[in-house]
Design a protein around this motif. Structure first.
Motif, PDB file in Angstrom:
ATOM      1  N   LEU A   6       0.886  -1.167   0.000  1.00  0.00           N
ATOM      2  CA  LEU A   6       0.000   0.000   0.000  1.00  0.00           C
ATOM      3  C   LEU A   6       0.921   1.213   0.000  1.00  0.00           C
ATOM      4  N   THR A   7       0.876   2.010  -1.059  1.00  0.00           N
ATOM      5  CA  THR A   7       1.805   3.126  -1.171  1.00  0.00           C
ATOM      6  C   THR A   7       1.065   4.450  -1.323  1.00  0.00           C
ATOM      7  N   GLY A   8       1.674   5.476  -0.766  1.00  0.00           N
ATOM      8  CA  GLY A   8       1.167   6.828  -0.938  1.00  0.00           C
ATOM      9  C   GLY A   8      -0.085   7.149  -0.144  1.00  0.00           C
ATOM     10  N   MET A   9      -0.325   6.419   0.943  1.00  0.00           N
ATOM     11  CA  MET A   9      -1.484   6.764   1.781  1.00  0.00           C
ATOM     12  C   MET A   9      -1.235   8.154   2.361  1.00  0.00           C
ATOM     13  N   ASP A  10      -2.200   9.033   2.193  1.00  0.00           N
ATOM     14  CA  ASP A  10      -2.049  10.459   2.525  1.00  0.00           C
ATOM     15  C   ASP A  10      -2.975  10.815   3.675  1.00  0.00           C
ATOM     16  N   PHE A  11      -2.381  11.223   4.792  1.00  0.00           N
ATOM     17  CA  PHE A  11      -3.150  11.623   5.973  1.00  0.00           C
ATOM     18  C   PHE A  11      -2.609  12.942   6.501  1.00  0.00           C
ATOM     19  N   TYR A  12      -3.458  13.674   7.193  1.00  0.00           N
ATOM     20  CA  TYR A  12      -3.064  14.949   7.784  1.00  0.00           C
ATOM     21  C   TYR A  12      -2.885  14.742   9.279  1.00  0.00           C
ATOM     22  N   GLY A  13      -1.713  15.112   9.783  1.00  0.00           N
ATOM     23  CA  GLY A  13      -1.427  14.929  11.198  1.00  0.00           C
ATOM     24  C   GLY A  13      -0.701  16.126  11.781  1.00  0.00           C
ATOM     25  N   TYR A  14      -0.492  16.088  13.080  1.00  0.00           N
ATOM     26  CA  TYR A  14       0.088  17.206  13.825  1.00  0.00           C
ATOM     27  C   TYR A  14       1.354  16.782  14.558  1.00  0.00           C
ATOM     28  N   HIS A  15       2.170  15.982  13.904  1.00  0.00           N
ATOM     29  CA  HIS A  15       3.393  15.452  14.499  1.00  0.00           C
ATOM     30  C   HIS A  15       4.566  16.380  14.207  1.00  0.00           C
ATOM     31  N   GLY A  16       5.451  16.510  15.181  1.00  0.00           N
ATOM     32  CA  GLY A  16       6.648  17.316  14.997  1.00  0.00           C
ATOM     33  C   GLY A  16       7.128  17.891  16.308  1.00  0.00           C
ATOM     34  N   LEU A  18       8.358  21.130  16.531  1.00  0.00           N
ATOM     35  CA  LEU A  18       8.146  22.581  16.572  1.00  0.00           C
ATOM     36  C   LEU A  18       6.689  22.928  16.839  1.00  0.00           C
ATOM     37  N   PRO A  19       6.451  24.023  17.576  1.00  0.00           N
ATOM     38  CA  PRO A  19       5.074  24.412  17.888  1.00  0.00           C
ATOM     39  C   PRO A  19       4.202  24.600  16.643  1.00  0.00           C
ATOM     40  N   GLU A  20       4.764  25.177  15.571  1.00  0.00           N
ATOM     41  CA  GLU A  20       3.946  25.395  14.362  1.00  0.00           C
ATOM     42  C   GLU A  20       3.530  24.081  13.707  1.00  0.00           C
ATOM     43  N   GLU A  21       4.339  23.043  13.849  1.00  0.00           N
ATOM     44  CA  GLU A  21       3.948  21.738  13.310  1.00  0.00           C
ATOM     45  C   GLU A  21       2.770  21.174  14.094  1.00  0.00           C
ATOM     46  N   ARG A  22       2.764  21.399  15.381  1.00  0.00           N
ATOM     47  CA  ARG A  22       1.682  20.921  16.242  1.00  0.00           C
ATOM     48  C   ARG A  22       0.408  21.729  16.041  1.00  0.00           C
ATOM     49  N   GLU A  23       0.557  23.004  15.684  1.00  0.00           N
ATOM     50  CA  GLU A  23      -0.607  23.880  15.498  1.00  0.00           C
ATOM     51  C   GLU A  23      -1.210  23.761  14.107  1.00  0.00           C
ATOM     52  N   LYS A  24      -0.367  23.829  13.085  1.00  0.00           N
ATOM     53  CA  LYS A  24      -0.861  23.847  11.704  1.00  0.00           C
ATOM     54  C   LYS A  24      -1.022  22.456  11.106  1.00  0.00           C
ATOM     55  N   GLY A  25      -0.191  21.526  11.505  1.00  0.00           N
ATOM     56  CA  GLY A  25      -0.228  20.189  10.940  1.00  0.00           C
ATOM     57  C   GLY A  25       0.339  20.155   9.535  1.00  0.00           C
ATOM     58  N   GLN A  26       0.356  18.952   8.948  1.00  0.00           N
ATOM     59  CA  GLN A  26       0.881  18.768   7.599  1.00  0.00           C
ATOM     60  C   GLN A  26       0.525  17.372   7.104  1.00  0.00           C
ATOM     61  N   HIS A  27       0.751  17.156   5.822  1.00  0.00           N
ATOM     62  CA  HIS A  27       0.508  15.847   5.223  1.00  0.00           C
ATOM     63  C   HIS A  27       1.646  14.895   5.546  1.00  0.00           C
ATOM     64  N   PHE A  28       1.273  13.664   5.832  1.00  0.00           N
ATOM     65  CA  PHE A  28       2.212  12.570   6.007  1.00  0.00           C
ATOM     66  C   PHE A  28       1.798  11.483   5.018  1.00  0.00           C
ATOM     67  N   GLU A  65      -3.593  10.240  12.159  1.00  0.00           N
ATOM     68  CA  GLU A  65      -4.524  11.317  12.515  1.00  0.00           C
ATOM     69  C   GLU A  65      -4.806  11.364  14.004  1.00  0.00           C
ATOM     70  N   GLY A  66      -4.205  10.471  14.756  1.00  0.00           N
ATOM     71  CA  GLY A  66      -4.430  10.389  16.199  1.00  0.00           C
ATOM     72  C   GLY A  66      -3.494  11.273  16.997  1.00  0.00           C
ATOM     73  N   GLU A  67      -3.174  10.807  18.180  1.00  0.00           N
ATOM     74  CA  GLU A  67      -2.366  11.565  19.138  1.00  0.00           C
ATOM     75  C   GLU A  67      -1.051  12.043  18.523  1.00  0.00           C
ATOM     76  N   PRO A  68      -0.804  13.341  18.571  1.00  0.00           N
ATOM     77  CA  PRO A  68       0.454  13.874  18.022  1.00  0.00           C
ATOM     78  C   PRO A  68       1.670  13.396  18.825  1.00  0.00           C
ATOM     79  N   VAL A  69       2.745  13.137  18.094  1.00  0.00           N
ATOM     80  CA  VAL A  69       4.030  12.786  18.697  1.00  0.00           C
ATOM     81  C   VAL A  69       5.100  13.679  18.075  1.00  0.00           C
ATOM     82  N   ARG A  70       6.267  13.672  18.625  1.00  0.00           N
ATOM     83  CA  ARG A  70       7.331  14.535  18.109  1.00  0.00           C
ATOM     84  C   ARG A  70       8.036  13.950  16.903  1.00  0.00           C
TER      85      ARG A  70
END
Length: 120
Positions: A6-16, A18-28, A65-70
């Motif tokens: 399974l390749t290229g599964m695209d989800f939006y998460g809040y991992h990272g 930096l504070p802006e990564e946790r606030e804005k999120g990004q595609h993984f 999409e669950g609990e954010p991690v660093r």
């Protein structure tokens, strides 16, 4: 060993980290290679004899999409552990977590972590 990919599964998460990564999120983007015995499924055309792709997809979604991690290393470990726990036919799997918008301070194509885990 047989493989399901399974390749290229695209989800939006809040991992990272930096504070802006946790606030804005990004595609993984997630790539999986699952190693399992698929001969019976192929011979019998029986869905119950193979790995349920939709179930795997939802497991990956729940982690990303669950609990954010660093760290994306943690995302990869959680994906692997959940799939090995839930999908009994999986013997081994490779998980790649891509973070193409990682804040590196300059142009780049992709940042990714790849892990391989087996059923104990």
């Amino acid at each position: 060993m047989d493989q399901i990919t399974l390749t290229g599964m695209d989800f939006y998460g809040y991992h990272g980290c930096l504070p802006e990564e946790r606030e804005k999120g990004q595609h993984f983007f997630i790539d999986l290679t699952i190693y399992a015995e698929l001969q019976k499924a192929g011979e019998t055309d029986d869905l119950s004899a193979t790995i349920n792709y939709a179930s795997v997809y939802e497991t990956v979604r729940a982690v990303v999409e669950g609990e954010p991690v660093r760290l994306i290393e943690t995302v990869a470990e959680r994906i692997a552990a959940a799939i090995l726990r839930e999908e009994l036919g999986v013997q081994r799997l490779d998980v790649t977590v891509h973070k193409p918008s990682a804040p590196l301070g300059g142009p780049f194509r992709d940042a990714a972590v790849h892990i391989a885990r087996s059923r104990s």
